[in-house]
Design a protein around this motif. Sequence first.
Motif, mmCIF file in Angstrom:
data_model
loop_
_atom_site.group_PDB
_atom_site.id
_atom_site.type_symbol
_atom_site.label_atom_id
_atom_site.label_comp_id
_atom_site.label_asym_id
_atom_site.label_seq_id
_atom_site.Cartn_x
_atom_site.Cartn_y
_atom_site.Cartn_z
ATOM 1 N N GLU A 76 -3.691 -0.790 16.674
ATOM 2 C CA GLU A 76 -3.577 -1.381 15.972
ATOM 3 C C GLU A 76 -4.329 -2.587 14.792
ATOM 4 O OE1 GLU A 76 -6.494 -2.987 19.484
ATOM 5 O OE2 GLU A 76 -4.933 -2.828 21.170
ATOM 6 N N GLU B 200 -1.465 -4.037 12.402
ATOM 7 C CA GLU B 200 -2.247 -5.678 11.539
ATOM 8 C C GLU B 200 -1.751 -5.166 10.009
ATOM 9 O OE1 GLU B 200 -2.329 -8.046 13.177
ATOM 10 O OE2 GLU B 200 -2.305 -7.194 15.461
ATOM 11 N N LYS C 38 3.556 2.793 17.962
ATOM 12 C CA LYS C 38 3.947 1.907 19.681
ATOM 13 C C LYS C 38 4.299 2.814 20.276
ATOM 14 C CE LYS C 38 5.271 -2.759 18.454
ATOM 15 N NZ LYS C 38 6.709 -3.721 18.487
ATOM 16 N N MET D 76 1.049 4.716 20.903
ATOM 17 C CA MET D 76 0.177 3.844 22.190
ATOM 18 C C MET D 76 0.373 4.332 23.177
ATOM 19 S SD MET D 76 -0.753 0.570 19.186
ATOM 20 C CE MET D 76 -1.579 0.105 20.679
#
Length: 105
Positions: A47, A51, A77, A80
């Motif tokens: 994450e 960012e 992604k 994750m």
Amino acid sequence: MKTHNIVKFMIVAILLTTFNPSFAVDTKPVVPATPTETPAEQVARLEHRLEEIKSMDHKSLSAAEKRALRKEVRAIKKEMAQISGGVYISVGALLLIILLILLLA
């Protein structure tokens, strides 16, 4: 008699072409997480990287760099999603479950 055989042949041909099995295969091997990093720490790291990518100035990048960033975001992604797991139910399975509940209740 000939038309009956042709109709049978057409039905079999349609069934064979529409009901063929298909299997999803992941061509890239899954890289296991490092044993020192917990899944929560790994998600936090990913994450943070997302960012960083969002805060970058994309106007100053070349097309190849933008493409590389898009690929990296997709990979992050996907990783994750693999970490978080989850259970996915298809629409057909959901309808079958609902029908079973209605019939058995």
